[in-house]
Write a protein that holds these residues in place. Structure first.
Motif, PDB file in Angstrom:
ATOM      1  N   LEU A   1       0.878  -1.181   0.000  1.00 39.98           N
ATOM      2  CA  LEU A   1       0.000   0.000   0.000  1.00 39.98           C
ATOM      3  C   LEU A   1       0.912   1.227   0.000  1.00 39.98           C
ATOM      4  N   PRO A   2       0.465   2.333  -0.571  1.00 42.56           N
ATOM      5  CA  PRO A   2       1.276   3.550  -0.466  1.00 42.56           C
ATOM      6  C   PRO A   2       1.391   3.986   0.998  1.00 42.56           C
ATOM      7  N   LEU A   3       2.569   4.441   1.378  1.00 43.98           N
ATOM      8  CA  LEU A   3       2.752   4.990   2.715  1.00 43.98           C
ATOM      9  C   LEU A   3       3.102   6.465   2.573  1.00 43.98           C
ATOM     10  N   GLY A   4       2.192   7.309   3.042  1.00 42.91           N
ATOM     11  CA  GLY A   4       2.426   8.753   2.967  1.00 42.91           C
ATOM     12  C   GLY A   4       2.780   9.302   4.335  1.00 42.91           C
ATOM     13  N   ILE A   5       3.270  10.529   4.348  1.00 40.78           N
ATOM     14  CA  ILE A   5       3.595  11.171   5.628  1.00 40.78           C
ATOM     15  C   ILE A   5       2.740  12.427   5.763  1.00 40.78           C
ATOM     16  N   ALA A   6       1.901  12.454   6.783  1.00 40.47           N
ATOM     17  CA  ALA A   6       1.111  13.658   7.045  1.00 40.47           C
ATOM     18  C   ALA A   6       1.990  14.651   7.800  1.00 40.47           C
ATOM     19  N   THR A   7       1.935  15.886   7.359  1.00 43.46           N
ATOM     20  CA  THR A   7       2.800  16.918   7.936  1.00 43.46           C
ATOM     21  C   THR A   7       1.971  17.928   8.740  1.00 43.46           C
ATOM     22  N   ASN A   8       2.672  18.833   9.381  1.00 48.67           N
ATOM     23  CA  ASN A   8       2.089  20.002  10.086  1.00 48.67           C
ATOM     24  C   ASN A   8       1.403  19.694  11.412  1.00 48.67           C
ATOM     25  N   PHE A   9       1.409  18.442  11.837  1.00 51.91           N
ATOM     26  CA  PHE A   9       0.671  18.128  13.070  1.00 51.91           C
ATOM     27  C   PHE A   9       1.419  18.598  14.314  1.00 51.91           C
ATOM     28  N   GLN A  10       0.694  19.299  15.162  1.00 53.57           N
ATOM     29  CA  GLN A  10       1.202  19.617  16.486  1.00 53.57           C
ATOM     30  C   GLN A  10       0.143  19.148  17.483  1.00 53.57           C
ATOM     31  N   ILE A  11       0.552  18.226  18.345  1.00 56.93           N
ATOM     32  CA  ILE A  11      -0.392  17.637  19.306  1.00 56.93           C
ATOM     33  C   ILE A  11       0.201  17.759  20.704  1.00 56.93           C
ATOM     34  N   ASN A  12      -0.544  18.357  21.598  1.00 61.87           N
ATOM     35  CA  ASN A  12      -0.043  18.626  22.958  1.00 61.87           C
ATOM     36  C   ASN A  12       1.330  19.303  22.916  1.00 61.87           C
ATOM     37  N   GLY A  13       1.466  20.226  21.991  1.00 61.15           N
ATOM     38  CA  GLY A  13       2.691  21.016  21.905  1.00 61.15           C
ATOM     39  C   GLY A  13       3.860  20.319  21.229  1.00 61.15           C
ATOM     40  N   LYS A  14       3.668  19.084  20.761  1.00 61.18           N
ATOM     41  CA  LYS A  14       4.775  18.333  20.157  1.00 61.18           C
ATOM     42  C   LYS A  14       4.533  18.190  18.650  1.00 61.18           C
ATOM     43  N   ASP A  15       5.584  18.360  17.878  1.00 56.08           N
ATOM     44  CA  ASP A  15       5.462  18.204  16.419  1.00 56.08           C
ATOM     45  C   ASP A  15       5.589  16.736  16.028  1.00 56.08           C
ATOM     46  N   TYR A  16       4.749  16.327  15.102  1.00 59.19           N
ATOM     47  CA  TYR A  16       4.792  14.944  14.625  1.00 59.19           C
ATOM     48  C   TYR A  16       4.808  14.898  13.111  1.00 59.19           C
ATOM     49  N   LEU A  17       5.515  13.923  12.580  1.00 60.79           N
ATOM     50  CA  LEU A  17       5.315  13.510  11.189  1.00 60.79           C
ATOM     51  C   LEU A  17       4.589  12.173  11.297  1.00 60.79           C
ATOM     52  N   ILE A  18       3.484  12.037  10.559  1.00 59.87           N
ATOM     53  CA  ILE A  18       2.602  10.891  10.821  1.00 59.87           C
ATOM     54  C   ILE A  18       2.483   9.978   9.599  1.00 59.87           C
ATOM     55  N   PRO A  19       3.016   8.765   9.705  1.00 54.70           N
ATOM     56  CA  PRO A  19       2.903   7.809   8.595  1.00 54.70           C
ATOM     57  C   PRO A  19       1.456   7.341   8.422  1.00 54.70           C
ATOM     58  N   MET A  20       1.009   7.307   7.178  1.00 61.86           N
ATOM     59  CA  MET A  20      -0.352   6.859   6.877  1.00 61.86           C
ATOM     60  C   MET A  20      -0.311   5.901   5.689  1.00 61.86           C
ATOM     61  N   ALA A  21      -0.841   4.707   5.867  1.00 60.93           N
ATOM     62  CA  ALA A  21      -0.897   3.728   4.780  1.00 60.93           C
ATOM     63  C   ALA A  21      -2.317   3.719   4.222  1.00 60.93           C
ATOM     64  N   ILE A  22      -2.451   4.107   2.969  1.00 65.75           N
ATOM     65  CA  ILE A  22      -3.805   4.229   2.396  1.00 65.75           C
ATOM     66  C   ILE A  22      -3.716   4.253   0.879  1.00 65.75           C
ATOM     67  N   GLU A  23      -4.748   3.692   0.242  1.00 66.56           N
ATOM     68  CA  GLU A  23      -4.755   3.637  -1.222  1.00 66.56           C
ATOM     69  C   GLU A  23      -5.482   4.830  -1.837  1.00 66.56           C
ATOM     70  N   GLU A  24      -6.194   5.613  -1.014  1.00 68.35           N
ATOM     71  CA  GLU A  24      -7.073   6.652  -1.563  1.00 68.35           C
ATOM     72  C   GLU A  24      -6.330   7.977  -1.776  1.00 68.35           C
ATOM     73  N   PRO A  25      -6.413   8.539  -2.993  1.00 70.32           N
ATOM     74  CA  PRO A  25      -5.772   9.834  -3.225  1.00 70.32           C
ATOM     75  C   PRO A  25      -6.420  10.923  -2.380  1.00 70.32           C
ATOM     76  N   SER A  26      -5.706  11.995  -2.163  1.00 68.63           N
ATOM     77  CA  SER A  26      -6.179  13.227  -1.495  1.00 68.63           C
ATOM     78  C   SER A  26      -6.190  13.179   0.028  1.00 68.63           C
ATOM     79  N   VAL A  27      -6.231  11.980   0.608  1.00 71.38           N
ATOM     80  CA  VAL A  27      -6.377  11.892   2.065  1.00 71.38           C
ATOM     81  C   VAL A  27      -5.178  12.528   2.780  1.00 71.38           C
ATOM     82  N   VAL A  28      -3.978  12.170   2.372  1.00 69.65           N
ATOM     83  CA  VAL A  28      -2.777  12.654   3.070  1.00 69.65           C
ATOM     84  C   VAL A  28      -2.599  14.158   2.843  1.00 69.65           C
ATOM     85  N   ALA A  29      -2.835  14.584   1.606  1.00 62.84           N
ATOM     86  CA  ALA A  29      -2.714  16.022   1.312  1.00 62.84           C
ATOM     87  C   ALA A  29      -3.743  16.804   2.121  1.00 62.84           C
ATOM     88  N   ALA A  30      -4.966  16.311   2.139  1.00 64.72           N
ATOM     89  CA  ALA A  30      -6.044  17.035   2.826  1.00 64.72           C
ATOM     90  C   ALA A  30      -5.776  17.135   4.317  1.00 64.72           C
TER      91      ALA A  30
END
Ligand code: MEV
Length: 410
Positions: free
Chosen positions: A40-69
């Motif tokens: 499956l494609p593995l994308g990285i979601a960016t820009n997340f800040q949770i409880n003051g901590k920055d994260y890069l978040i791996p997401m495995a998904i076949e559907e276009p637009s989800v990671v960008a959105a």
């Protein structure tokens, strides 16, 4: 950059980009009749800040637009201070179904009277979970006085499974307790299995998007906030909309769950059951306008996830995903997944309540057609832009454009 962020070894980098990763020998140890592996494609979601901590978040998904959105959404929440998230102790529920008892109420009382002994028994088979500070926490008795098969007593064992998803631990514990329950009640125990409605193990996330972030040509920030709140209420009142709305939430959550090697069917089952807890299937999220006129959203959802054991340990890419997340506990993973679900839902509602989702989808579709038609590198974007400008997004057109544009260096 990701390798640097996650401090990934060369071997882990190979796994991430798909040159190594899960092999057929490992696959054969995971399931039966394994004949291969499925990517499956593995994308990285960016820009997340949770409880003051920055994260890069791996997401495995076949559907276009989800990671960008979701990345775009996380940027807007970041402008509102990021997400705040919290979670319960990782307590799983195991169920024992007791039948053939003459007096179910008396049997329930008898079980509860033996609470301490039952908890101690459960801990005897708790293994490493108990060593790590987890273990049996409570016994509950639920009575179904009238069912088509007679009176039924359901005994729950609540067990803190720490950083494990805990299915094995809780199933082992209820199988171990069943003879004791038969002894105490004089009844017969039929099923002994975990409940996927893991409502003792919820994660919550909340965030704010400033109205100014939502302003677009022709739509004011205030209008966008109003439209999104209305869209949220639509899902609260109408199960037909709630199913689609929640599917959008789970686009985000499942992708994180899959990337980290967790059981997404378990998470799906729990999430939807919890969404129907009021006897009416409803939204997993809430959206409202705050006193400052900004948009606020929240989610509360059962999330039984682990960072040790099972596929999280065996799957080489799941290991890499956990390392990129740089998390310490299963609770932190649950909080991240909740924030991603909320952000994904926001992204869908924002698009639906303003320009609609088709323009973004058609762009992604055009990209896929361009690649399928043989475009690579810069040519992909040129083929896409031309098809969009012509409003002619078809494979045949992409093929012609690839031929025309690849010789055209301008
Ligand atoms: C598509 O995968 C998800 C959406 O349908 C969710 C929604 O309608 O909220 C866009």
């Amino acid at each position: 950059m990701i390798a640097q962020w996650g401090n990934l070894s060369p071997q882990q980098q190979q796994a991430l980009i798909g040159l190594a990763g899960l092999n057929s020998v490992q696959a054969d140890h995971m399931i039966e009749n394994a004949v291969g592996v499925y990517g499956l494609p593995l994308g990285i979601a960016t820009n997340f800040q949770i409880n003051g901590k920055d994260y890069l978040i791996p997401m495995a998904i076949e559907e276009p637009s989800v990671v960008a959105a979701v990345s775009n959404a996380a940027k807007m929440f970041r402008a509102g201070g990021g997400f705040s998230a919290s979670s319960d102790d990782p307590v799983m529920i195991g169920q024992m179904q007791v039948l053939d008892v003459a007096d179910v109420q008396a049997a329930a009382q008898a079980v509860l009277a033996q609470r301490e002994r039952l908890l101690a028994e459960a801990d005897k088979v708790g293994g490493s979970i108990v060593k790590h500070g987890g273990g049996a926490r409570d016994i509950q008795a639920r009575v179904f006085a009238q069912t088509p098969v007679g009176p039924m007593l359901i005994v729950h064992l609540l067990m803190d499974t720490r950083d494990a998803m805990g299915a094995n631990a809780i199933n082992t514990a209820v199988e171990h307790l069943a003879p004791f329950i038969e002894d105490i009640t004089g009844g017969r125990v039929n099923l002994r299995i975990l409940s996927n409605l893991s409502d003792q193990r919820k994660a919550r996330a909340e965030g704010m998007v400033p109205a100014s972030e939502l302003e677009r040509e022709g739509v004011s920030g205030a209008e966008a906030v109003r439209n999104i709140v209305e869209a949220g209420v639509f899902a609260e009142v109408d199960p037909y909309r709630a199913a689609t709305h929640n599917k959008g939430v789970m686009n985000g959550i499942d992708a994180v769950i899959i990337a980290t090697g967790n059981d997404w069917r378990a998470v799906e089952a729990g999430a939807h059951a919890y969404a129907a807890r009021g006897g009416h299937y409803s939204s997993m999220t809430k959206w409202w306008q705050d006193d400052g006129g900004n948009l606020r959203g929240s989610i509360e959802i059962p999330l039984s996830v682990g960072i040790v054991g099972g596929a999280t340990r065996v799957h080489p890419v799941a290991q890499v995903a956990l390392q990129i997340l740089a998390i310490q506990t299963a609770r932190e993973l649950a909080e991240i997944a909740a924030a991603v679900g909320l952000a994904q839902n926001f992204a869908a509602l924002r698009a639906l309540a303003t320009e609609g989702i088709q323009s973004g989808h058609m762009r992604m579709h055009a990209r896929q057609l361009a690649v399928a038609a043989g475009a690579a590198g810069d040519l992909v974007a040129r083929v896409v832009e031309t098809m969009i400008a012509e409003k002619n997004i078809r494979l045949e057109r992409a093929k012609v454009l690839v031929e025309e544009l690849k010789t055209d260096k301008s």
